[in-house]
Design a protein around this motif. Sequence first.
Motif, short mmCIF file in Angstrom:
data_model
loop_
_atom_site.label_atom_id
_atom_site.label_comp_id
_atom_site.label_asym_id
_atom_site.label_seq_id
_atom_site.Cartn_x
_atom_site.Cartn_y
_atom_site.Cartn_z
N LEU A 157 6.21 13.07 -12.70
CA LEU A 157 4.92 12.40 -12.85
C LEU A 157 5.05 10.88 -12.87
O LEU A 157 4.21 10.17 -12.31
CB LEU A 157 4.23 12.89 -14.13
N SER A 158 6.08 10.36 -13.50
CA SER A 158 6.23 8.91 -13.60
C SER A 158 6.33 8.26 -12.22
O SER A 158 5.85 7.14 -12.02
CB SER A 158 7.44 8.54 -14.45
N ASN A 159 6.93 8.97 -11.27
CA ASN A 159 7.04 8.43 -9.93
C ASN A 159 5.66 8.27 -9.28
O ASN A 159 5.44 7.35 -8.49
CB ASN A 159 7.91 9.33 -9.06
N VAL A 160 4.73 9.17 -9.60
CA VAL A 160 3.39 9.08 -9.04
C VAL A 160 2.67 7.85 -9.60
O VAL A 160 2.01 7.10 -8.87
CB VAL A 160 2.57 10.36 -9.31
N PHE A 161 2.80 7.63 -10.91
CA PHE A 161 2.21 6.43 -11.51
C PHE A 161 2.79 5.17 -10.87
O PHE A 161 2.07 4.22 -10.54
CB PHE A 161 2.45 6.42 -13.02
N GLU A 162 4.10 5.14 -10.67
CA GLU A 162 4.74 3.97 -10.07
C GLU A 162 4.33 3.80 -8.61
O GLU A 162 4.20 2.68 -8.11
CB GLU A 162 6.26 4.08 -10.19
N ALA A 175 -0.91 7.77 2.51
CA ALA A 175 -0.51 9.11 2.95
C ALA A 175 0.73 9.58 2.21
O ALA A 175 0.82 10.75 1.79
CB ALA A 175 -0.25 9.10 4.46
N ASP A 176 1.71 8.68 2.01
CA ASP A 176 2.91 9.05 1.25
C ASP A 176 2.57 9.29 -0.22
O ASP A 176 3.14 10.19 -0.86
CB ASP A 176 3.97 7.95 1.38
N LEU A 177 1.66 8.48 -0.75
CA LEU A 177 1.22 8.70 -2.14
C LEU A 177 0.62 10.09 -2.29
O LEU A 177 0.91 10.80 -3.26
CB LEU A 177 0.20 7.63 -2.54
N THR A 445 2.88 -0.57 -16.94
CA THR A 445 4.33 -0.55 -16.74
C THR A 445 4.69 0.06 -15.39
O THR A 445 5.57 -0.43 -14.68
CB THR A 445 5.03 0.24 -17.86
N SER A 446 3.98 1.12 -15.01
CA SER A 446 4.25 1.76 -13.72
C SER A 446 3.84 0.86 -12.56
O SER A 446 4.52 0.82 -11.53
CB SER A 446 3.49 3.09 -13.63
N ALA A 447 2.73 0.14 -12.73
CA ALA A 447 2.29 -0.77 -11.67
C ALA A 447 3.33 -1.85 -11.43
O ALA A 447 3.67 -2.16 -10.27
CB ALA A 447 0.95 -1.39 -12.05
N LEU A 448 3.88 -2.42 -12.50
CA LEU A 448 4.92 -3.43 -12.35
C LEU A 448 6.16 -2.85 -11.69
O LEU A 448 6.78 -3.49 -10.81
CB LEU A 448 5.27 -4.04 -13.70
N ALA A 449 6.53 -1.63 -12.09
CA ALA A 449 7.71 -0.99 -11.48
C ALA A 449 7.47 -0.74 -10.00
O ALA A 449 8.35 -1.00 -9.16
CB ALA A 449 8.04 0.31 -12.20
N GLY A 450 6.27 -0.26 -9.66
CA GLY A 450 5.96 0.00 -8.28
C GLY A 450 5.94 -1.25 -7.43
O GLY A 450 6.23 -1.22 -6.23
N MET A 451 5.60 -2.38 -8.06
CA MET A 451 5.57 -3.66 -7.35
C MET A 451 6.94 -4.34 -7.31
O MET A 451 7.10 -5.42 -6.74
CB MET A 451 4.57 -4.60 -8.04
N GLY A 452 7.92 -3.71 -7.97
CA GLY A 452 9.26 -4.27 -7.98
C GLY A 452 9.46 -5.37 -9.00
O GLY A 452 10.42 -6.14 -8.92
N LEU A 453 8.57 -5.44 -10.01
CA LEU A 453 8.65 -6.51 -11.01
C LEU A 453 9.22 -6.05 -12.34
O LEU A 453 9.30 -6.84 -13.29
CB LEU A 453 7.26 -7.11 -11.24
N ASP A 454 9.62 -4.77 -12.44
CA ASP A 454 10.08 -4.26 -13.73
C ASP A 454 11.39 -4.90 -14.18
O ASP A 454 11.75 -4.83 -15.35
CB ASP A 454 10.23 -2.74 -13.70
N LYS A 455 12.12 -5.54 -13.26
CA LYS A 455 13.35 -6.24 -13.62
C LYS A 455 13.13 -7.74 -13.76
O LYS A 455 14.09 -8.51 -13.90
CB LYS A 455 14.43 -5.97 -12.56
N GLN A 456 11.85 -8.16 -13.74
CA GLN A 456 11.54 -9.59 -13.82
C GLN A 456 10.46 -9.92 -14.83
O GLN A 456 10.30 -11.08 -15.20
CB GLN A 456 11.10 -10.10 -12.43
#
Length: 555
Positions: A157-162, A175-177, A445-456
Amino acid sequence: MMTNKVTQGVERAPHRSLFKAMGYVDEELKQPLIGIVNSHNEIIPGHKHLKQISEAVKSGVRMAGGTPMEFSTIAVCDGIAMNHLGMHYSLASREIIADSIEIVASAHDFDALVFVPNCDKVVPGMLMAAARINKPSIFVSGGPMLAGRFKDKPVSLSNVFEAVGAVKAGKMSEADLYEMEENACPSCGSCSGMFTANSMNCLTEAIGMALPGGGTIPAVFAHRERLAKYTGIKIMEILKENIRPKDIMSKAALENALSVDMALGCSSNTILHLLAIAHELEAEIDLQRINQVSSETPQLCKLSPAGDQHIEDLYYAGGIQAVMKELEYKLDTSVITATGKSLAENLQHAANLDTNVIRPASDPYSKTGGIAVLFGNLAPDGAVVKQGAVAPEMLIHQGPAKVYDGEEAAVEAIMSGQIVAGDVVVIRYEGPRGGPGMREMLTPTSALAGMGLDKQVALLTDGRFSGATRGASIGHVSPEAKAYGPIAVVKNGDIIAIEIPNRKLDVQISEQEMKERLDSEKEAIDAKQPRVTKGYLKRYAEKVQSANTGAVFQK
């Protein structure tokens, strides 16, 4: 063994008459009455199949000479309740669950209880009730969901949120989502990562209230149904031996569970719930002691969201018993468990079957545990972070605050690109009282991870983050804003310093300025209204305390 006060003697003829109205016969009423507390419903994937589990428990009880009687309690699906009004009710439901079970179990004087939970607040709510009622009790959960598959990789599920964040950032197609949405949750059960539900089910086994396998056997496996039958049989043995929850959930057992928590890299919400359970047991856990256990315990697992493995992988590797076998050198193995035996006896035949899933204690992912409690002028009473899911480059971070009064404003800022690398997002007035209900916030948190910002980018809140969260997401900041905590007076641009290895969380202003800000903002804090001001949540907000207490009610 028989203690029931509602079926025996001449004066109980009216009571027996009522039982007979339901089809019970004299032979059943002469046996111990076993309450089966079932949180089955048709709104939560972790609970949809609990009728089947409960029926298996009842079969076991009958085989062992007891009379099972099922009753229900409420449950909330955190995933479905996420990022709208519904999430205000999730944590608050824990107290209703505990209270409702106390009412039914006490009013009908069951001889013993079997608890059948599965998801986030239901497991701790039931553990709190078991401690409060203190009659022979045992747990069997519905078990974890299997992981899904997307583009030949395991997902949950966490992958879907991200993925929602990835679509917003143009890194993934809709489509991939949709394809991921179709495949991420392939079965009933508690969501497949080491999120809060599975964390609490694993800790229920670790604390000794469930039989071995209770935390990890997948929901759809026949092994889960067989375990439920054995649980029904075992409750009759526990009743005969008069082994009660307070015998099992000793201070030593709580510390064992904390060690397992740290080794597994469980959800940060486990700290909130373990504090509340300890409160019911009158065995208070100090937050500094939690840090001490973390500093002494190696992290042996990195399950989703911290890694790519899931609960089914932990099951095949030997489950919680294998993790405890690796930790045997530091656990108190003399404690009694729901098997009727000591932990040492339970672990005699346990073995780590896959060192890629459960690292040996001699070769851990980290020498310290998966959770840390931070202190400082921004969190005088503590804040909690799932350090095992934080990227190494974010363990120490300084950045300017971007402050939002509530999740919605923060999500809007993230989705519209207002958050940039280096920022510290502060989300306040989401605490137990200020929210009310201390919302779990997986969307930001998932939005940031999906945007690639979770490490920043770091996030911190007086609310909660989901067990499915990864990154520098610091929750449970105490005191909360509504309780005049320092988080209430942080301003945009303030520099926030995070030092997770050193357990520190500070805003870089002087003690004098902090005092002046708090004094000047008192009226504004008082005027800040929770988002729900009626019904149960109004009463909840009036009674609940900050997260450092476990968000328990005032005495």
